[in-house]
Design an enzyme around this catalytic site. Structure first.
Site, PDB file in Angstrom:
ATOM      1  N   ASP A 102       0.783  -1.288   0.024  1.00 24.40           N
ATOM      2  CA  ASP A 102       0.089  -0.068   0.191  1.00 24.40           C
ATOM      3  C   ASP A 102       1.060   0.963   0.180  1.00 24.40           C
ATOM      4  O   ASP A 102       1.444   1.684   0.833  1.00 24.40           O
ATOM      5  CB  ASP A 102      -0.932   0.104   1.145  1.00 24.40           C
ATOM      6  CG  ASP A 102      -2.040  -1.105   1.142  1.00 24.40           C
ATOM      7  OD1 ASP A 102      -1.854  -2.113   0.552  1.00 24.40           O
ATOM      8  OD2 ASP A 102      -3.029  -0.786   1.796  1.00 24.40           O
ATOM      9  N   LYS A 165      -6.644   3.240  -3.389  1.00 21.35           N
ATOM     10  CA  LYS A 165      -7.162   3.337  -1.963  1.00 21.35           C
ATOM     11  C   LYS A 165      -7.328   4.934  -1.698  1.00 21.35           C
ATOM     12  O   LYS A 165      -6.516   5.747  -1.905  1.00 21.35           O
ATOM     13  CB  LYS A 165      -6.044   2.765  -1.009  1.00 21.35           C
ATOM     14  CG  LYS A 165      -6.229   2.817   0.324  1.00 21.35           C
ATOM     15  CD  LYS A 165      -5.247   2.016   0.978  1.00 21.35           C
ATOM     16  CE  LYS A 165      -5.160   2.166   2.553  1.00 21.35           C
ATOM     17  NZ  LYS A 165      -4.117   1.539   3.253  1.00 21.35           N
ATOM     18  N   LYS A 197      -9.931   0.202  -2.638  1.00 24.15           N
ATOM     19  CA  LYS A 197      -9.898   0.102  -1.016  1.00 24.15           C
ATOM     20  C   LYS A 197     -10.365   1.346  -0.447  1.00 24.15           C
ATOM     21  O   LYS A 197      -9.709   2.407  -0.677  1.00 24.15           O
ATOM     22  CB  LYS A 197      -8.369  -0.323  -0.616  1.00 24.15           C
ATOM     23  CG  LYS A 197      -8.333  -0.657   0.926  1.00 24.15           C
ATOM     24  CD  LYS A 197      -6.880  -1.013   1.206  1.00 24.15           C
ATOM     25  CE  LYS A 197      -6.708  -1.104   2.623  1.00 24.15           C
ATOM     26  NZ  LYS A 197      -5.463  -1.645   3.117  1.00 24.15           N
TER      27      LYS A 197
END
Length: 248
Positions: A102, A165, A197
């Site tokens: 991430d 995300k 996400k």
């Protein structure tokens, strides 16, 4: 008197738990907390855990053979602009057993009009990831405007992000339905498979339900699976387990 069972909440919980990235990115995280996180992950059947790089090796060991992914954060939470450092951190995390990275996009570079610098960091980390899953954190609350969120989404997708995300969860404004909608629109327009996400500020079953409804509306029922849609949260786990358990 017992509380009445809410079948709607139970249904959302059953759907949301397998999409959860069960997260501990607290500054005071400890090995004991990671051990508990991994136990919860297996009990709940979540998609992944998301932990600091220092705990990747422990998480990978405890979850070996479970099918639950180990995600970690890079360039977090500041979104720095050193591409070589971000790539090196990525390689180290993968060597420790991480399955997913991430990465915080250098969102301040996007905000000042230097998209090339942000693009270089994503490209470097994409190359370092190889086949591993790359999620790019846009920090949409700081980007603020629809135009910047759309620009950052397109940039990340063009450089090979597997997921967009929303946020780090460390900024004053985290995930919002508006940002999620813009990111899903970018994914749909790009035409290459990618996921979303949603992370930061999710605490209630209703929060999970709201974002699932957005995904259903924009991408179609059945699109949201662990390969395309994640909910990044820690406090959400307990309420989803409670809602699911109430109807068991």
């Amino acid at each position: 008197m017992t509380n009445p069972i809410d079948p709607g909440a139970a249904s959302v919980a059953r759907r949301a738990l397998p999409l959860l990235d069960l997260t501990d990115l607290g500054e005071d995280c400890t090995p004991d907390r990671i051990a508990a996180l991994c136990r919860d992950a297996q009990e709940g059947g979540v998609a992944a855990i998301c932990v600091w790089p220092a705990f990747v090796k422990q998480g990978a060991t405890l979850l070996a053979g479970s099918g639950i992914k180990v995600a970690t954060v890079v360039n977090f939470p500041d979104g720095g602009e050193d591409a070589a450092a971000a790539a090196a951190a990525t390689r180290a995390a993968l060597a420790d057993g991480a399955d997913e990275i991430d990465l915080v996009l250098p969102y301040r570079a996007v905000m000042r009009g230097d998209a090339a610098r942000a693009r270089a960091v994503v490209a470097a980390v994409r190359a370092a990831c190889g086949p591993a899953c790359l999620k790019v954190i846009l920090e949409t609350g700081s980007l603020e405007t629809p135009e910047r969120i759309a620009q950052a989404s397109l940039l990340a997708l063009e450089e090979g992000a597997d997921f967009l995300k929303t946020s780090t969860g460390k900024s004053p404004v985290s995930a919002t339905p508006e940002a999620a909608g813009l990111m899903l629109a970018a994914i749909a327009a790009r035409g290459r498979p990618a996921g979303l996400k949603v992370s930061g500020g999710l605490r209630r079953v209703a929060d999970a339900a709201a974002y699932l409804a957005i995904a259903d509306a924009l991408m179609g029922p059945g699109w949201a699976t662990p390969k395309t849609f994640r909910l990044g949260a820690s406090s959400l786990y307990g309420v989803l387990q409670g809602a699911r358990g109430a109807a068991a």
